[in-house]
Every structure is written in C-alpha cells, then in structure tokens.
Design a protein around this motif. Structure first.
Motif, PDB file in Angstrom:
ATOM      1  N   ARG A  57      38.987  30.925  77.161  1.00  0.00           N
ATOM      2  CA  ARG A  57      39.933  31.696  76.343  1.00  0.00           C
ATOM      3  C   ARG A  57      39.211  32.744  75.496  1.00  0.00           C
ATOM      4  O   ARG A  57      39.668  33.884  75.373  1.00  0.00           O
ATOM      5  CB  ARG A  57      40.730  30.770  75.429  1.00  0.00           C
TER       6      ARG A  57
ATOM      7  N   ARG B 210      38.132  35.530  77.745  1.00  0.00           N
ATOM      8  CA  ARG B 210      39.323  36.294  78.114  1.00  0.00           C
ATOM      9  C   ARG B 210      39.753  37.197  76.965  1.00  0.00           C
ATOM     10  O   ARG B 210      40.030  38.381  77.150  1.00  0.00           O
ATOM     11  CB  ARG B 210      40.451  35.333  78.478  1.00  0.00           C
TER      12      ARG B 210
ATOM     13  N   LEU C 262      44.758  37.701  83.172  1.00  0.00           N
ATOM     14  CA  LEU C 262      43.913  37.124  82.124  1.00  0.00           C
ATOM     15  C   LEU C 262      44.723  36.238  81.180  1.00  0.00           C
ATOM     16  O   LEU C 262      44.277  35.153  80.797  1.00  0.00           O
ATOM     17  CB  LEU C 262      43.211  38.223  81.330  1.00  0.00           C
TER      18      LEU C 262
ATOM     19  N   LEU D 169      45.317  32.783  82.700  1.00  0.00           N
ATOM     20  CA  LEU D 169      44.165  31.936  83.059  1.00  0.00           C
ATOM     21  C   LEU D 169      44.250  30.498  82.525  1.00  0.00           C
ATOM     22  O   LEU D 169      43.965  29.561  83.271  1.00  0.00           O
ATOM     23  CB  LEU D 169      42.853  32.575  82.606  1.00  0.00           C
TER      24      LEU D 169
ATOM     25  N   GLU E 241      37.648  36.405  87.378  1.00  0.00           N
ATOM     26  CA  GLU E 241      38.155  37.520  86.566  1.00  0.00           C
ATOM     27  C   GLU E 241      37.335  37.759  85.322  1.00  0.00           C
ATOM     28  O   GLU E 241      37.405  38.833  84.728  1.00  0.00           O
ATOM     29  CB  GLU E 241      39.617  37.236  86.148  1.00  0.00           C
ATOM     30  N   LEU E 242      36.545  36.788  84.925  1.00  0.00           N
ATOM     31  CA  LEU E 242      35.720  36.915  83.718  1.00  0.00           C
ATOM     32  C   LEU E 242      34.252  37.118  84.032  1.00  0.00           C
ATOM     33  O   LEU E 242      33.432  37.211  83.108  1.00  0.00           O
ATOM     34  CB  LEU E 242      35.893  35.669  82.828  1.00  0.00           C
TER      35      LEU E 242
END
Length: 157
Positions: free
Chosen positions: A94, A97, A130, A133, A155-156
C-alpha cells in the motif's frame, strides 16, 4: 554466560531481552556471584513472569527481520505468524502504491487539460489498477516468510 528471554507483549509481538553477561555483573557484585543469583537477578530486574521463554545460550536472532513484528513465541523460540506477516507485507505494498499515485494524478490532470480523453482513460485505468491492488493481489499463496517476501505486484516494480 548471557541469558536471553523472549517475552510476548500485550500487542502480540515479541520482545527479546538480552541480559548483560555474567562476567560483567561479577565485576559489580563480586566474583562469588553465582549462575543462580545471575538468573534470579535478570528475572527480577526485567519483571519476567512464567510466560517468558528462556532462549538457549547459543541462540541468535534471525538474520532476516523483514517480518519482525510478526514474530510469535511457540514455546521453544520464535516463529513467524504468517497471517500477521501478510498484513505487514500488504501495508508495504500500500505504501509503495501510494507513492506512485501522485505522479499518475499529474498525468491524468495534464491529459484532461489537453482534452486527450484516450490518454486520460489510460492513466485512469492505471490508477484504478493501483487502487485495487489490496483486493486483487493475493498474498495467501505464500506459506513461508521467504515466499511472502518474494511476492510483489508487477505494477509496482
């Protein structure tokens, strides 16, 4: 000789108490300070109860402290509470993100300013991915701390 104890905290975590070596205390209390007196002194000074687990003299803490706040006592030493480790790891995901979202917000605003609907839609799709996630990225497939540590959303990356 150095005594070490593991103690469960009220928050569920574990505190490791590592006493001063007996040789150091003998300098204070005198050379006749026995191992029994040493043990009693450490227990008294640290307010230890029967729930404290004495760790073997050769015990060393795990090298990897990634999930330190998920350590739990198992009666003989420490283990990683995988449910708690998953919560900790998701918190890290988190935070990563959240660090990426402001840049996408800028891209989205610029695309809207240019009236480029296709670019705005593409950026919004990235932002939504995002935001989703925490609910779409599955950490339950990890059964060990090593497996969990290796799980990271592409994605990160």
């Amino acid at each position: 000789m150095t005594l070490r104890f593991a103690v469960s905290r009220p928050d569920g975590g574990v505190t490791i108490i590592s006493a001063a070596p007996i040789a150091d205390l003998k300098r204070v209390f005198g050379p006749l300070f026995t191992e029994e007196q040493y043990r009693a002194h450490v227990i008294e000074r640290n307010g230890l109860t029967d729930s404290a687990v004495e760790l073997p003299e050769d015990w060393t803490p795990p090298d990897d402290r990634t999930f330190r706040d998920a350590w739990r006592l198992n009666g003989k030493g420490l283990e990683v509470d995988m449910d708690r480790a998953r919560v900790i790891h998701m918190g890290r995901i988190r935070r990563a993100r959240d660090a990426k979202l402001p840049a996408l917000d800028v891209q989205f605003t610029r695309a809207q300013g240019r009236k480029d609907a296709a670019a705005a839609d593409a950026v919004e799709a990235q932002r939504q991915t995002l935001r989703d996630l925490p609910t779409t990225f599955d950490l339950s497939k990890a059964s060990t701390p090593d497996e969990l540590r290796r799980l990271w959303p592409a994605e990160l990356a």
